[in-house]
Scaffold this motif. Structure first.
Motif, short mmCIF file in Angstrom:
data_model
loop_
_atom_site.label_atom_id
_atom_site.label_comp_id
_atom_site.label_asym_id
_atom_site.label_seq_id
_atom_site.Cartn_x
_atom_site.Cartn_y
_atom_site.Cartn_z
N LYS A 61 35.22 -2.73 48.92
CA LYS A 61 36.59 -2.46 49.34
C LYS A 61 37.27 -3.77 49.75
CE LYS A 61 37.49 1.02 52.01
NZ LYS A 61 37.45 2.02 53.11
N MET A 62 38.56 -3.85 49.51
CA MET A 62 39.28 -5.06 49.86
C MET A 62 39.43 -5.16 51.37
SD MET A 62 40.35 -7.66 48.23
CE MET A 62 40.62 -7.10 46.56
N LEU A 63 39.08 -6.32 51.91
CA LEU A 63 39.20 -6.60 53.33
C LEU A 63 40.28 -7.65 53.55
CD1 LEU A 63 35.41 -6.87 54.26
CD2 LEU A 63 36.86 -4.82 54.31
N VAL A 64 40.99 -7.52 54.64
CA VAL A 64 42.00 -8.50 55.02
C VAL A 64 41.44 -9.34 56.16
CG1 VAL A 64 44.34 -8.86 55.89
CG2 VAL A 64 43.86 -6.94 54.35
N ILE A 65 41.35 -10.64 55.96
CA ILE A 65 40.80 -11.55 56.96
C ILE A 65 41.92 -12.45 57.45
CG2 ILE A 65 39.07 -13.33 57.40
CD1 ILE A 65 37.48 -12.14 55.03
N GLU A 66 42.11 -12.47 58.76
CA GLU A 66 43.21 -13.22 59.35
C GLU A 66 42.69 -14.18 60.42
OE1 GLU A 66 46.76 -9.90 58.98
OE2 GLU A 66 45.52 -9.93 60.79
N ALA A 67 43.26 -15.37 60.46
CA ALA A 67 42.96 -16.34 61.51
C ALA A 67 44.27 -16.81 62.12
CB ALA A 67 42.19 -17.52 60.95
N ILE A 68 44.39 -16.66 63.42
CA ILE A 68 45.56 -17.16 64.14
C ILE A 68 45.16 -18.48 64.79
CG2 ILE A 68 47.16 -16.74 66.04
CD1 ILE A 68 46.84 -13.75 65.52
N VAL A 69 45.90 -19.54 64.49
CA VAL A 69 45.55 -20.86 64.99
C VAL A 69 46.75 -21.51 65.66
CG1 VAL A 69 43.91 -21.08 63.08
CG2 VAL A 69 46.15 -22.18 62.91
N ARG A 117 46.12 -15.72 56.26
CA ARG A 117 45.62 -14.40 55.84
C ARG A 117 45.17 -14.47 54.37
NH1 ARG A 117 50.05 -11.55 56.23
NH2 ARG A 117 49.65 -10.57 58.24
N TYR A 118 44.03 -13.86 54.09
CA TYR A 118 43.64 -13.69 52.69
C TYR A 118 42.82 -12.42 52.56
CZ TYR A 118 38.84 -15.32 53.54
OH TYR A 118 37.56 -15.45 53.99
N GLU A 119 42.65 -11.98 51.33
CA GLU A 119 41.95 -10.73 51.05
C GLU A 119 40.70 -11.00 50.21
OE1 GLU A 119 44.75 -8.12 49.22
OE2 GLU A 119 46.15 -8.19 50.92
N LYS A 120 39.63 -10.29 50.54
CA LYS A 120 38.38 -10.49 49.82
C LYS A 120 37.55 -9.22 49.89
CE LYS A 120 34.28 -13.46 49.55
NZ LYS A 120 34.47 -13.72 48.11
N ALA A 121 36.88 -8.87 48.80
CA ALA A 121 35.93 -7.77 48.79
C ALA A 121 34.52 -8.34 48.84
CB ALA A 121 36.11 -6.92 47.53
N LEU A 122 33.69 -7.80 49.69
CA LEU A 122 32.29 -8.24 49.80
C LEU A 122 31.41 -7.29 48.99
CD1 LEU A 122 32.25 -9.14 53.60
CD2 LEU A 122 32.56 -10.67 51.64
N PRO A 123 30.43 -7.82 48.27
CA PRO A 123 29.69 -7.00 47.31
C PRO A 123 28.61 -6.10 47.90
CG PRO A 123 28.88 -9.24 47.25
CD PRO A 123 30.07 -9.24 48.17
N SER A 187 44.07 -15.57 47.44
CA SER A 187 45.31 -16.27 47.76
C SER A 187 45.50 -16.29 49.27
CB SER A 187 46.49 -15.56 47.10
OG SER A 187 47.71 -16.15 47.47
N VAL A 188 45.63 -17.47 49.82
CA VAL A 188 45.80 -17.60 51.26
C VAL A 188 47.28 -17.57 51.59
CG1 VAL A 188 45.45 -19.10 53.25
CG2 VAL A 188 43.69 -18.93 51.50
N VAL A 189 47.68 -16.66 52.47
CA VAL A 189 49.06 -16.53 52.89
C VAL A 189 49.21 -17.18 54.26
CG1 VAL A 189 50.91 -14.92 53.45
CG2 VAL A 189 49.31 -14.40 51.59
N VAL A 190 50.22 -18.01 54.42
CA VAL A 190 50.46 -18.72 55.66
C VAL A 190 51.77 -18.24 56.27
CG1 VAL A 190 50.71 -20.98 56.74
CG2 VAL A 190 49.27 -20.73 54.71
N SER A 191 51.74 -17.83 57.53
CA SER A 191 52.93 -17.34 58.20
C SER A 191 53.06 -17.97 59.57
CB SER A 191 52.87 -15.81 58.36
OG SER A 191 52.62 -15.18 57.13
N ALA A 192 54.29 -18.36 59.92
CA ALA A 192 54.56 -18.87 61.26
C ALA A 192 54.71 -17.71 62.21
CB ALA A 192 55.82 -19.71 61.26
N LEU A 193 54.19 -17.84 63.43
CA LEU A 193 54.27 -16.80 64.44
C LEU A 193 55.25 -17.23 65.52
CD1 LEU A 193 50.50 -15.91 64.83
CD2 LEU A 193 52.22 -14.72 63.49
N PRO A 194 55.81 -16.26 66.26
CA PRO A 194 56.71 -16.61 67.37
C PRO A 194 56.01 -17.51 68.36
CG PRO A 194 56.76 -14.26 66.91
CD PRO A 194 55.63 -14.82 66.10
#
Length: 199
Positions: A61-69, A117-123, A187-194
């Protein structure tokens, strides 16, 4: 301790070096390589992993992995000027040998709080770990720790350990092979946070 739809470090990883609770927050004892003049230096604040469809996390299943830095607020006094803040993601499991590089991205220092943020399925199901390495000018993808000859003295490394279920039984839904294939080059998505001060 059990499979769910998400796993969240919340404030457990906030800060860097001696400023982290339960430092170094890595499964193999990898140390941060940072003088950590909090709150001015870069730091990994939070890691979140969740299923994309809202159900329990499972193999295939596709997982969404996020890191806030937090990016460094001022690098003018550093020896090396002109570098970017580089983030690297690594994966390990009970069946793998060591860490495997899976994705990366970068932003300019002084960008405030950033969400990668990026998405990945683990086998396969079982125990897994995601490592996030954030560094100023860090160029090494081979070494998942911060103590390499390629490292600058401004690096934070943190891990998250989580469990996913075995692959779910096939149904009448289309095969998941295509979604797994998409995870080969996420694909790594980069977003600015407040603006915020999580510490």
């Amino acid at each position: 301790n059990s499979v769910g739809d998400s796993c969240d470090t919340r404030a457990l990883l906030a800060g860097v070096g001696a400023y982290e609770v339960n430092a170094p927050n890595t499964v193999d004892g990898c140390q941060d390589n940072s003088p950590a003049y909090i709150p001015g230096d870069e730091a990994i604040e939070r890691i979140v992993i969740r299923s994309k469809d809202g159900g329990n996390m499972a193999a295939g299943k596709m997982l969404v992995i996020e890191a806030i830095v937090a990016t460094a607020s001022d690098v003018s006094g550093r020896t090396n000027i002109g570098y970017r803040e580089i983030i690297r993601f690594y994966h390990a499991s009970t069946s793998s040998v060591g860490w495997v590089y899976i994705a990366g991205g970068s932003v300019l220092p002084g960008s405030g709080m950033i969400l990668f943020r990026y998405e990945k399925a683990l086998p396969e199901g079982g125990i897994h770990a995601i490592r996030v390495k954030l560094g100023y000018g860090e160029s090494s993808t081979v070494n998942p720790c911060s103590n390499s000859s390629y490292s600058t003295p401004y690096i934070d490394v943190d891990d998250m350990v989580f469990e996913i279920a075995a692959a779910e039984e096939p149904s009448d839904a289309p095969s998941s092979v295509s979604s797994v294939a998409l995870s080969v080059s996420p694909s790594v998505v980069v977003s600015a946070l407040p603006s915020m001060n999580p510490r």
